[in-house]
Design an enzyme around this catalytic site. Structure first.
Site, mmCIF file in Angstrom:
data_model
loop_
_atom_site.group_PDB
_atom_site.id
_atom_site.type_symbol
_atom_site.label_atom_id
_atom_site.label_comp_id
_atom_site.label_asym_id
_atom_site.label_seq_id
_atom_site.Cartn_x
_atom_site.Cartn_y
_atom_site.Cartn_z
ATOM 1 N NE ARG A 1 -3.621 -2.322 2.787
ATOM 2 C CZ ARG A 1 -3.225 -3.293 3.372
ATOM 3 N NH1 ARG A 1 -2.242 -3.677 3.835
ATOM 4 N NH2 ARG A 1 -4.234 -4.112 3.395
ATOM 5 C CE LYS B 1 -6.302 -0.700 4.531
ATOM 6 N NZ LYS B 1 -7.792 -0.865 3.692
ATOM 7 C CG HIS C 1 -4.884 0.592 -3.826
ATOM 8 N ND1 HIS C 1 -4.258 0.489 -2.427
ATOM 9 C CD2 HIS C 1 -5.802 -0.121 -3.760
ATOM 10 C CE1 HIS C 1 -4.694 -0.405 -1.828
ATOM 11 N NE2 HIS C 1 -5.780 -0.978 -2.471
ATOM 12 N NE ARG D 1 -2.831 -3.797 -1.199
ATOM 13 C CZ ARG D 1 -2.292 -4.452 -0.325
ATOM 14 N NH1 ARG D 1 -1.315 -4.570 -0.274
ATOM 15 N NH2 ARG D 1 -3.539 -5.019 0.679
ATOM 16 C CG HIS E 1 -6.418 -8.816 1.016
ATOM 17 N ND1 HIS E 1 -6.322 -9.222 -0.351
ATOM 18 C CD2 HIS E 1 -6.161 -7.611 0.818
ATOM 19 C CE1 HIS E 1 -6.207 -8.354 -0.969
ATOM 20 N NE2 HIS E 1 -6.142 -7.084 -0.289
ATOM 21 C CE1 TYR F 1 -6.216 -7.394 -6.983
ATOM 22 C CE2 TYR F 1 -6.391 -8.560 -5.211
ATOM 23 C CZ TYR F 1 -6.197 -7.266 -5.931
ATOM 24 O OH TYR F 1 -5.959 -6.222 -5.108
#
Length: 307
Positions: A162, A185, A253, A256, A279, A288
């Site tokens: 990120r 995150k 982004h 990524r 994730h 994806y």
């Protein structure tokens, strides 16, 4: 905007945010968004209920009160995706509060979010990603700025970082190792392999940078020596995409997204890609596969003799 909130409710809100910050490790940007969403909800209920509600009134909220709030949001042209996020923040607040004080928050927690179409990631092609990396290095006349921008974008694409993660790197991490430990995150840590191209690009930037890269200071610097901000990276990529004729979706982004999509195209394992991206849920990474399927169907429609 000034919102009428009783001292007791304001105290509850602050305690919840403190809990999210300290116990759950939520990022400050996430906390600000949560605070804004719940405050907006409280502002509506203040008008709807005829005065700033205290804890008792908020515990007595019924489904009709939630529906009225959601209807007011839609009347303000708030999209389904944004409304779902705001409802999620309100539910998170009530979940914490109900568990702490032991009351039934079912009317709030059972409210369904509006349906919305999940936006698929929009990656660049492999050639587009390479062109973007080369192109950002041509937007400034200063060698060190060229090297800096190229290094940042190479990390985004080469490591799937990120933008906040790339800009959080510190000078004491030089030279970049073969494997970087990244804090993403929610404070979640993961290990990411660093390609030689990313190591070389970052090392070149460090050699040319005119500012003192002291240990524990930010690695990537703005012109005057302060920490480089995400807006500067977005701007140089915007200039590059306009020159190259790349789509508006060619953002930091998107690099990524491109990292993940190109790994999947090359036969990468979905679970491994989930770990590399950091994730929390596999369902996020599975977006994806939808991109891959969508592209396959486009090729099929264009090439199949009976299409």
């Amino acid at each position: 905007m000034s919102v009428a909130i009783t001292p007791a409710v304001r105290d509850l809100l602050e305690q919840w945010l403190t809990h999210l910050r300290g116990v759950r490790g939520r990022a400050e940007a996430t906390l600000r968004a949560y605070a804004a969403d719940v405050t907006d909800y409280l502002a509506f209920q203040s008008t709807h209920l005829g005065g700033a509600p205290g804890p008792a009134e908020l515990r007595a909220i019924q489904s009709r009160d939630l529906r009225a709030w959601m209807a007011s949001q839609r009347a303000r042209d708030v999209g389904a995706r944004s409304l779902a996020r705001r409802l999620s923040a309100v539910k998170a607040f009530y979940t914490w509060w109900a568990e702490r004080d032991g009351f039934d928050a079912t009317p709030v927690l059972s409210m369904r979010a509006p349906k919305h179409t999940r936006r698929l990631p929009r990656p660049l092609t492999e050639a587009g990603a390479r062109d973007m990396i080369d192109g950002v290095a041509m937007q400034d006349t200063r060698d060190w700025v060229q090297a800096r921008d190229m290094a940042v974008v190479t990390l985004l694409y080469g490591c799937g970082l990120r933008i906040s993660e790339a800009l959080s790197l510190t000078a004491d991490q030089l030279p970049l190792p073969q494997v970087l430990r990244i804090t993403g995150k929610g404070g979640k840590q993961r290990e990411v392999p660093v390609l030689p191209a990313a190591q070389d690009a970052t090392a070149r930037y460090a050699r040319l940078c005119p500012h003192d890269l002291a240990p524990h200071t930010k690695l990537f610097r703005a012109i005057r020596g302060g920490p480089l901000g995400p807006r500067a990276v977005a701007k140089v990529m915007e200039q590059t995409r306009l020159q190259l004729g790349l789509p508006a979706s060619a953002t930091p982004h998107a690099m990524r997204h491109s990292f993940a999509t190109h790994l999947l195209d090359a036969g990468g394992d979905l679970r491994a890609i989930q770990e590399l991206l950091g994730h929390a849920s596999l369902s996020t990474t599975q977006a994806y596969t939808a991109v891959d399927t969508a592209r396959l169907m486009e090729v099929y429609a264009a090439a199949h003799p009976k299409a």
